[in-house]
Design a protein around this motif. Sequence first.
Motif, PDB file in Angstrom:
ATOM      1  N   MET A  98       0.909  -1.381  -0.132  1.00  0.00           N
ATOM      2  CA  MET A  98       0.145   0.392  -0.127  1.00  0.00           C
ATOM      3  C   MET A  98       1.182   1.411   0.376  1.00  0.00           C
ATOM      4  O   MET A  98       0.611   1.621  -0.344  1.00  0.00           O
ATOM      5  CB  MET A  98      -1.233   0.161   1.063  1.00  0.00           C
ATOM      6  CG  MET A  98      -1.927  -0.955   0.996  1.00  0.00           C
ATOM      7  SD  MET A  98      -3.657  -0.943   0.199  1.00  0.00           S
ATOM      8  CE  MET A  98      -4.276   0.467   0.404  1.00  0.00           C
ATOM      9  N   THR A  99       2.213   0.945   0.374  1.00  0.00           N
ATOM     10  CA  THR A  99       2.645   2.535   0.839  1.00  0.00           C
ATOM     11  C   THR A  99       4.093   2.902  -0.926  1.00  0.00           C
ATOM     12  O   THR A  99       4.646   3.073  -0.262  1.00  0.00           O
ATOM     13  CB  THR A  99       3.703   2.294   1.965  1.00  0.00           C
ATOM     14  OG1 THR A  99       3.828   1.227   2.335  1.00  0.00           O
ATOM     15  CG2 THR A  99       2.282   2.368   2.820  1.00  0.00           C
ATOM     16  N   SER A 100       4.102   0.940  -1.935  1.00  0.00           N
ATOM     17  CA  SER A 100       4.990   1.463  -1.624  1.00  0.00           C
ATOM     18  C   SER A 100       4.680   2.518  -3.331  1.00  0.00           C
ATOM     19  O   SER A 100       3.413   2.496  -3.161  1.00  0.00           O
ATOM     20  CB  SER A 100       4.940  -0.213  -3.240  1.00  0.00           C
ATOM     21  OG  SER A 100       3.425   0.529  -4.163  1.00  0.00           O
ATOM     22  N   GLU A 101       5.592   2.901  -4.292  1.00  0.00           N
ATOM     23  CA  GLU A 101       5.451   4.234  -4.651  1.00  0.00           C
ATOM     24  C   GLU A 101       5.087   3.735  -5.770  1.00  0.00           C
ATOM     25  O   GLU A 101       3.973   4.603  -6.718  1.00  0.00           O
ATOM     26  CB  GLU A 101       7.131   4.580  -5.747  1.00  0.00           C
ATOM     27  CG  GLU A 101       6.877   5.689  -6.435  1.00  0.00           C
ATOM     28  CD  GLU A 101       8.467   5.935  -7.111  1.00  0.00           C
ATOM     29  OE1 GLU A 101       8.353   7.163  -8.142  1.00  0.00           O
ATOM     30  OE2 GLU A 101       8.787   6.279  -6.127  1.00  0.00           O
ATOM     31  N   ASP A 102       4.776   2.588  -6.556  1.00  0.00           N
ATOM     32  CA  ASP A 102       4.586   1.161  -7.463  1.00  0.00           C
ATOM     33  C   ASP A 102       2.809   1.536  -7.601  1.00  0.00           C
ATOM     34  O   ASP A 102       2.068   1.518  -8.630  1.00  0.00           O
ATOM     35  CB  ASP A 102       4.986   0.408  -8.257  1.00  0.00           C
ATOM     36  CG  ASP A 102       4.388  -0.523  -9.211  1.00  0.00           C
ATOM     37  OD1 ASP A 102       4.431   0.753 -10.352  1.00  0.00           O
ATOM     38  OD2 ASP A 102       4.549  -1.573  -9.591  1.00  0.00           O
ATOM     39  N   TYR A 103       3.000   1.163  -6.339  1.00  0.00           N
ATOM     40  CA  TYR A 103       1.146   1.377  -5.514  1.00  0.00           C
ATOM     41  C   TYR A 103       0.602   2.446  -5.378  1.00  0.00           C
ATOM     42  O   TYR A 103      -0.544   2.661  -6.762  1.00  0.00           O
ATOM     43  CB  TYR A 103       1.052   0.957  -4.597  1.00  0.00           C
ATOM     44  CG  TYR A 103      -0.776   0.918  -4.002  1.00  0.00           C
ATOM     45  CD1 TYR A 103      -1.183  -0.933  -4.343  1.00  0.00           C
ATOM     46  CD2 TYR A 103      -1.123   1.367  -4.065  1.00  0.00           C
ATOM     47  CE1 TYR A 103      -2.791  -0.425  -4.321  1.00  0.00           C
ATOM     48  CE2 TYR A 103      -2.615   1.686  -3.406  1.00  0.00           C
ATOM     49  CZ  TYR A 103      -3.182   0.723  -3.373  1.00  0.00           C
ATOM     50  OH  TYR A 103      -4.648  -0.052  -3.528  1.00  0.00           O
ATOM     51  N   GLU A 104       0.927   3.548  -5.400  1.00  0.00           N
ATOM     52  CA  GLU A 104       0.039   4.952  -5.160  1.00  0.00           C
ATOM     53  C   GLU A 104       0.395   5.412  -6.437  1.00  0.00           C
ATOM     54  O   GLU A 104      -0.459   6.113  -6.997  1.00  0.00           O
ATOM     55  CB  GLU A 104       1.383   6.001  -4.578  1.00  0.00           C
ATOM     56  CG  GLU A 104       1.548   5.103  -2.576  1.00  0.00           C
ATOM     57  CD  GLU A 104       1.697   6.246  -1.845  1.00  0.00           C
ATOM     58  OE1 GLU A 104       1.671   7.515  -2.014  1.00  0.00           O
ATOM     59  OE2 GLU A 104       2.479   5.889  -1.086  1.00  0.00           O
ATOM     60  N   GLN A 105       1.368   5.063  -7.127  1.00  0.00           N
ATOM     61  CA  GLN A 105       1.719   5.726  -8.864  1.00  0.00           C
ATOM     62  C   GLN A 105       0.603   5.353 -10.219  1.00  0.00           C
ATOM     63  O   GLN A 105       0.282   6.067 -10.788  1.00  0.00           O
ATOM     64  CB  GLN A 105       2.681   6.076  -8.885  1.00  0.00           C
ATOM     65  CG  GLN A 105       4.073   6.787  -8.311  1.00  0.00           C
ATOM     66  CD  GLN A 105       3.645   8.142  -8.519  1.00  0.00           C
ATOM     67  OE1 GLN A 105       3.502   8.802  -9.455  1.00  0.00           O
ATOM     68  NE2 GLN A 105       4.007   8.920  -7.462  1.00  0.00           N
ATOM     69  N   ARG A 106       0.894   4.093  -9.801  1.00  0.00           N
ATOM     70  CA  ARG A 106       0.024   2.970 -10.915  1.00  0.00           C
ATOM     71  C   ARG A 106      -1.552   2.814 -10.373  1.00  0.00           C
ATOM     72  O   ARG A 106      -2.209   3.323 -11.400  1.00  0.00           O
ATOM     73  CB  ARG A 106       0.767   2.049 -11.250  1.00  0.00           C
ATOM     74  CG  ARG A 106       1.731   2.789 -11.812  1.00  0.00           C
ATOM     75  CD  ARG A 106       2.924   1.179 -12.243  1.00  0.00           C
ATOM     76  NE  ARG A 106       2.363   0.763 -13.298  1.00  0.00           N
ATOM     77  CZ  ARG A 106       2.758  -0.617 -13.561  1.00  0.00           C
ATOM     78  NH1 ARG A 106       2.855  -1.225 -12.404  1.00  0.00           N
ATOM     79  NH2 ARG A 106       1.245  -1.124 -14.478  1.00  0.00           N
ATOM     80  N   CYS A 107      -1.181   2.140  -9.304  1.00  0.00           N
ATOM     81  CA  CYS A 107      -2.729   1.626  -9.072  1.00  0.00           C
ATOM     82  C   CYS A 107      -3.722   2.326  -8.937  1.00  0.00           C
ATOM     83  O   CYS A 107      -4.792   2.922  -8.705  1.00  0.00           O
ATOM     84  CB  CYS A 107      -2.908   0.501  -8.060  1.00  0.00           C
ATOM     85  SG  CYS A 107      -1.548  -0.370  -8.742  1.00  0.00           S
ATOM     86  N   ASP A 108      -3.970   3.161  -6.999  1.00  0.00           N
ATOM     87  CA  ASP A 108      -4.400   4.440  -6.681  1.00  0.00           C
ATOM     88  C   ASP A 108      -5.358   4.955  -7.346  1.00  0.00           C
ATOM     89  O   ASP A 108      -6.102   4.926  -6.874  1.00  0.00           O
ATOM     90  CB  ASP A 108      -3.752   4.734  -5.239  1.00  0.00           C
ATOM     91  CG  ASP A 108      -4.606   5.121  -4.441  1.00  0.00           C
ATOM     92  OD1 ASP A 108      -5.856   3.847  -4.108  1.00  0.00           O
ATOM     93  OD2 ASP A 108      -4.585   6.481  -3.429  1.00  0.00           O
ATOM     94  N   PRO A 109      -4.785   5.215  -8.172  1.00  0.00           N
ATOM     95  CA  PRO A 109      -5.827   6.164  -9.264  1.00  0.00           C
ATOM     96  C   PRO A 109      -7.244   5.863  -9.903  1.00  0.00           C
ATOM     97  O   PRO A 109      -7.669   6.105  -9.840  1.00  0.00           O
ATOM     98  CB  PRO A 109      -4.623   6.943 -10.435  1.00  0.00           C
ATOM     99  CG  PRO A 109      -3.432   6.857  -9.526  1.00  0.00           C
ATOM    100  CD  PRO A 109      -3.066   6.011  -9.086  1.00  0.00           C
ATOM    101  N   HIS A 110      -6.664   4.986 -10.102  1.00  0.00           N
ATOM    102  CA  HIS A 110      -7.853   4.080 -10.287  1.00  0.00           C
ATOM    103  C   HIS A 110      -8.311   3.710  -9.332  1.00  0.00           C
ATOM    104  O   HIS A 110     -10.165   3.507 -10.040  1.00  0.00           O
ATOM    105  CB  HIS A 110      -7.564   2.169 -11.546  1.00  0.00           C
ATOM    106  CG  HIS A 110      -6.503   2.501 -12.308  1.00  0.00           C
ATOM    107  ND1 HIS A 110      -6.911   3.613 -13.731  1.00  0.00           N
ATOM    108  CD2 HIS A 110      -5.037   2.673 -12.784  1.00  0.00           C
ATOM    109  CE1 HIS A 110      -5.561   3.252 -14.480  1.00  0.00           C
ATOM    110  NE2 HIS A 110      -4.390   2.491 -14.723  1.00  0.00           N
ATOM    111  N   ARG A 111      -8.433   3.348  -8.268  1.00  0.00           N
ATOM    112  CA  ARG A 111      -9.625   3.040  -7.225  1.00  0.00           C
ATOM    113  C   ARG A 111      -9.861   4.423  -7.340  1.00  0.00           C
ATOM    114  O   ARG A 111     -11.282   4.050  -6.618  1.00  0.00           O
ATOM    115  CB  ARG A 111      -8.310   2.431  -6.027  1.00  0.00           C
ATOM    116  CG  ARG A 111      -8.694   1.710  -4.863  1.00  0.00           C
ATOM    117  CD  ARG A 111      -8.171   1.507  -3.922  1.00  0.00           C
ATOM    118  NE  ARG A 111      -7.747   2.553  -3.616  1.00  0.00           N
ATOM    119  CZ  ARG A 111      -8.271   3.344  -2.503  1.00  0.00           C
ATOM    120  NH1 ARG A 111      -9.643   3.721  -2.445  1.00  0.00           N
ATOM    121  NH2 ARG A 111      -7.883   4.753  -2.299  1.00  0.00           N
TER     122      ARG A 111
END
Length: 133
Positions: A98-111
């Motif tokens: 949840m705190t990875s840059e990859d999650y924050e940059q790529r995934c969370d915007p779609h959520r």
Amino acid sequence: MGVELLNVRGLAELDQQVPVVMVNLMRFRERSLDGDGSGWDAYLRYSALTVPMIKARGGTLLWTGDARTVALGAEAGHRWDYLALVYYPSVAAFIDMMTSEDYEQRCDPHRTNGCAEHVIIATREAYSKFKVP
């Protein structure tokens, strides 16, 4: 809503090395905030990116399904569109993702584009308390 709402204090109170199952409750937007389809469409894009990240940390998607109706209790405020149960080998693995840059940059915007509301509840891993036949 978003990673900024991660309950760091509450998660810190849990044993970081104990397996955990996260109960995800989602209510979708009619239209994705980015204009690319429905909220469900945005959530599918989120899932396509997130599931490999979960698996890379030793986790797995246990179950997903449509929420049909509140079976017990007040309906107001408790109507959801979709549920998912996600196993992580540790709370630390969940926090790492949840705190990875990859999650924050790529995934969370779609959520964020797809979900009007998304609640994640940390549970004790069932096998630690009950024996399954």
